[in-house]
Write a protein that holds these residues in place. Structure first.
Motif, PDB file in Angstrom:
ATOM      1  N   UNK A 267       3.582  11.195   0.509  1.00 10.10           N
ATOM      2  CA  UNK A 267       2.571  11.885   1.312  1.00 10.10           C
ATOM      3  C   UNK A 267       1.887  10.924   2.283  1.00 10.10           C
ATOM      4  N   UNK A 268       1.538   9.732   1.821  1.00  8.23           N
ATOM      5  CA  UNK A 268       0.891   8.752   2.695  1.00  8.23           C
ATOM      6  C   UNK A 268       1.797   8.381   3.860  1.00  8.23           C
ATOM      7  N   UNK A 269       3.086   8.225   3.589  1.00  7.58           N
ATOM      8  CA  UNK A 269       4.046   7.894   4.640  1.00  7.58           C
ATOM      9  C   UNK A 269       4.195   9.046   5.625  1.00  7.58           C
TER      10      UNK A 269
ATOM     11  N   UNK B  77       0.847  -1.186   0.000  1.00  8.26           N
ATOM     12  CA  UNK B  77       0.000   0.000   0.000  1.00  8.26           C
ATOM     13  C   UNK B  77       0.887   1.241   0.000  1.00  8.26           C
ATOM     14  N   UNK B  78       0.312   2.430  -0.240  1.00  4.25           N
ATOM     15  CA  UNK B  78       1.154   3.628  -0.357  1.00  4.25           C
ATOM     16  C   UNK B  78       2.020   3.926   0.856  1.00  4.25           C
ATOM     17  N   UNK B  79       1.464   3.852   2.048  1.00  2.00           N
ATOM     18  CA  UNK B  79       2.222   4.234   3.242  1.00  2.00           C
ATOM     19  C   UNK B  79       3.247   3.175   3.628  1.00  2.00           C
ATOM     20  N   UNK B  80       4.441   3.633   4.003  1.00  2.32           N
ATOM     21  CA  UNK B  80       5.474   2.724   4.505  1.00  2.32           C
ATOM     22  C   UNK B  80       5.088   2.114   5.841  1.00  2.32           C
ATOM     23  N   UNK B  81       4.091   2.690   6.508  1.00  2.00           N
ATOM     24  CA  UNK B  81       3.687   2.210   7.829  1.00  2.00           C
ATOM     25  C   UNK B  81       2.559   1.179   7.761  1.00  2.00           C
TER      26      UNK B  81
ATOM     27  N   UNK C 221       3.312  11.309  10.998  1.00  2.00           N
ATOM     28  CA  UNK C 221       2.729  12.298  11.898  1.00  2.00           C
ATOM     29  C   UNK C 221       1.704  11.663  12.828  1.00  2.00           C
ATOM     30  N   UNK C 222       0.903  10.743  12.285  1.00  2.00           N
ATOM     31  CA  UNK C 222      -0.111  10.068  13.097  1.00  2.00           C
ATOM     32  C   UNK C 222       0.506   9.216  14.197  1.00  2.00           C
ATOM     33  N   UNK C 223       1.728   8.738  13.962  1.00  2.00           N
ATOM     34  CA  UNK C 223       2.458   7.971  14.978  1.00  2.00           C
ATOM     35  C   UNK C 223       3.298   8.879  15.887  1.00  2.00           C
TER      36      UNK C 223
END
Length: 219
Positions: free
Chosen positions: A163-165, A130-134, A170-172
């Motif tokens: 951007x997704x990462x 998926x886009x985010x590395x997280x 930031x969310x983490x």
């Protein structure tokens, strides 16, 4: 009212600037005490002309900027993490089916990190779908294990996986830094707007020279 001394494209109107300033968006987040570098998807399919998503003209300066940053990060002994798409043909095909509606997809060496920025043996490469590395990876846990409080995010594409990462970083609750020359996109407008939005909400968008200089102080 917030002064917009950071990354603001010329096409952003005064009224849009005022709207963000009213909410005190765009203020600098700053560095923590323990940074790591996350290199997002700088793979053959995004950097080589023979691939549908690739453009060597777009990524030539990107590779040079990332090389300078990585050299400084290695000298400072910072943890470095890379991401790429899955190397397994079946997993990659399923991921593409879900995303593109069943288009054929052959991996080959498309998802290999480009040779110019080849990871060292002690640097971790994370496969993602998926886009985010997280998302659905162990990246957050590994950063926590290393007592990281600042994520330096580079790679492609600015408006997509970068951007997704950044949003998830930031969310983490990681302070998030994006060296402007270390990210790229296939469309200039998408690149510029993504940097602006990240600056206003999630990250500090800084000149690569400033980031490299900060990293060198750590060594």
């Amino acid at each position: 009212m917030t002064e917009f001394s950071q990354y603001v494209p010329e096409f952003v109107s005064d009224s849009d600037r005022e709207a963000f300033a009213k909410g005190q968006y765009g203020e600098r987040i700053g560095w923590g005490h323990s940074p790591a570098v996350i290199v997002v998807d700088i793979t053959n399919q995004f950097t080589q002309d023979e691939y549908a998503l690739g453009s060597s003209a777009t990524t030539e300066s990107l590779l040079d900027a990332n090389e300078r940053l990585l050299n400084a990060a290695r000298q400072a002994e910072l943890p470095i993490f890379y991401t790429r798409g899955p190397s397994d043909e079946e997993i990659a095909h399923v991921a593409m089916e879900l995303r593109k509606g069943g288009e054929a997809y052959e991996v080959g060496d498309a998802n290999e990190i480009c040779e110019d920025l080849e990871p060292r043996d002690d640097e971790i490469v994370i496969e993602k779908t998926k886009p985010s590395a997280f998302f659905d990876t162990h990246l957050a846990g590994m950063l926590t294990h290393h007592d990281i409080d600042t994520a330096i995010v580079t790679g492609v594409s600015t408006s997509g996986c970068v951007r997704a990462t950044v949003v998830d970083a930031s969310s983490h609750n990681f302070r998030t830094i994006v060296p402007a020359e270390c990210v790229a996109d296939r469309a200039t407008a998408s690149h510029e707007m993504a940097l602006f939005e990240m600056q206003m909400k999630y990250a500090d968008i800084l000149p690569t020279d400033e980031v490299v200089g900060e990293v060198r102080t750590l060594s």
